[in-house]
Enzyme design. Structure first.
Site, PDB file in Angstrom:
ATOM      1  N   ARG A 169      37.520  13.548   3.218  1.00 29.60           N
ATOM      2  CA  ARG A 169      38.017  13.650   1.849  1.00 29.60           C
ATOM      3  C   ARG A 169      39.487  14.076   1.789  1.00 29.60           C
ATOM      4  O   ARG A 169      39.925  14.689   0.829  1.00 29.60           O
ATOM      5  CB  ARG A 169      37.159  14.620   1.026  1.00 29.60           C
ATOM      6  CG  ARG A 169      35.688  14.268   0.985  1.00 29.60           C
ATOM      7  CD  ARG A 169      35.429  12.893   0.365  1.00 29.60           C
ATOM      8  NE  ARG A 169      34.001  12.614   0.338  1.00 29.60           N
ATOM      9  CZ  ARG A 169      33.344  11.945   1.291  1.00 29.60           C
ATOM     10  NH1 ARG A 169      34.007  11.472   2.338  1.00 29.60           N
ATOM     11  NH2 ARG A 169      32.059  11.737   1.208  1.00 29.60           N
ATOM     12  N   SER A 221      30.403  14.124  -6.407  1.00 26.58           N
ATOM     13  CA  SER A 221      30.220  15.386  -5.684  1.00 26.58           C
ATOM     14  C   SER A 221      31.276  16.393  -6.113  1.00 26.58           C
ATOM     15  O   SER A 221      32.470  16.110  -6.058  1.00 26.58           O
ATOM     16  CB  SER A 221      30.297  15.151  -4.176  1.00 26.58           C
ATOM     17  OG  SER A 221      29.222  14.349  -3.734  1.00 26.58           O
ATOM     18  N   GLU A 291      35.864  19.214  -4.290  1.00 27.28           N
ATOM     19  CA  GLU A 291      36.178  17.842  -3.911  1.00 27.28           C
ATOM     20  C   GLU A 291      36.884  17.133  -5.048  1.00 27.28           C
ATOM     21  O   GLU A 291      37.725  16.256  -4.814  1.00 27.28           O
ATOM     22  CB  GLU A 291      34.894  17.090  -3.544  1.00 27.28           C
ATOM     23  CG  GLU A 291      35.135  15.675  -3.058  1.00 27.28           C
ATOM     24  CD  GLU A 291      33.899  15.028  -2.469  1.00 27.28           C
ATOM     25  OE1 GLU A 291      33.722  13.815  -2.680  1.00 27.28           O
ATOM     26  OE2 GLU A 291      33.129  15.723  -1.795  1.00 27.28           O
TER      27      GLU A 291
END
Length: 296
Positions: A169, A221, A291
């Site tokens: 990420r 998420s 995130e």
């Protein structure tokens, strides 16, 4: 130099999948990569911090008037197969404004694998590059060969894989600190039978629909997975599955998805985030990292 289009500031609640957020100062829209060359001058004239907004699927925006200038690179068009054949793979060029799901579906019809695991992941190609989107073992950074970007320091430039780093990420460009805009990407894909690719994609999508609230007002998420752990498991163990504050809550279906159940606010979202982080820290010692991108 081609003039960029400056529009009134959009309401983030109208442009993000979480349906949260106040109004930006202004929006800069362009549809061709070369138009990005004028970004520096226009941003300087408008004031406010630049914030790149693609599909708005990974954004948690603040309430009220926001000191931001939204940058919208709407560079679309069909993906293109290039002549390069690095190590027997097929290289594809695609604009940053193309919907990620459009690219994933197009690759499948061409018999090209590498991003099939991203089926069901919303947003644009540019956002998928900037956040190194990944799912079911596939990640944008694993197939990325070159990226066309603009930054105040580099201007308009193609950056090869030696000039960027992609991790879980994360996407970083050597020598670029802070603001940059992804304009296009080139990816290297393996050749595979279209039937096999589509079969795996159907299985992935079926599993996502069963385990994630993909039709809800959510940003995907919320937290990154700590090393060796799953954020959803930590949150569930801390009692946050289904927990709500006002109009915001953690999903009953997946504890790491925050949902706007209607009329939610950013302050309610952060009340939940802070409580969840503290509970997980006290129970397991893990520090949860967001995130989603926070604006501002």
């Amino acid at each position: 130099m081609v003039a960029l289009e400056v529009r009134p500031g959009p309401l983030f609640a109208d442009r993000t999948t979480l349906r949260l957020g106040g109004r930006a100062l202004a929006e800069i829209v362009f549809t061709r990569p070369e138009e990005a060359a004028g970004l520096g001058d226009v941003l300087a004239g408008l004031g406010g911090a630049p914030f790149v907004l693609g599909g708005g699927s990974n954004v948690l925006a603040g309430d009220g008037e926001l000191p931001l200038v939204v940058v919208s690179p709407r560079i679309a068009g069909e993906p293109v197969i290039l002549h390069e054949r690095p190590q027997g793979k097929i290289r594809v060029r695609v604009g940053a404004g193309v919907k990620l799901q459009r690219l994933v579906a197009w690759l499948a019809t061409q018999g090209l694998s590498g991003l099939g695991g991203l089926i069901g992941v919303p947003g644009t190609v540019g956002g998928a590059v900037a956040g190194n989107a990944g799912s079911y073992g596939d990640a944008m950074g694993d197939v990325l060969a070159r990226v066309l970007l603009w930054s105040p320091g580099t201007g308009l430039a193609w950056i090869g894989c030696e000039g960027f780093a992609a991790a879980y990420r994360r996407f970083a460009v050597t020598g670029v600190d802070g603001f940059f805009v992804v304009l296009a990407a080139e990816i290297d894909c393996e050749v595979e039978e279209p039937v096999a690719i589509r079969g795996a994609m159907v299985a992935h999508l079926r599993q996502k629909r069963a385990s994630q609230p993909i039709t809800a007002a959510t940003a995907g998420s919320l937290f990154k997975n700590p090393p060796g752990e799953a954020a959803w498991r930590l949150l569930e163990a801390a009692g946050f599955r289904g927990k709500r504050v006002g109009g915001m809550g953690f999903s009953e279906k997946h504890a790491n998805f925050m949902v706007n159940y209607g009329g939610g606010t950013c302050s309610e979202a952060f009340a939940l985030i802070d409580a969840a982080r503290e509970a997980v820290r006290e129970r397991s010692g893990h520090e949860l990292e967001l995130e989603v991108r926070v604006a501002p």
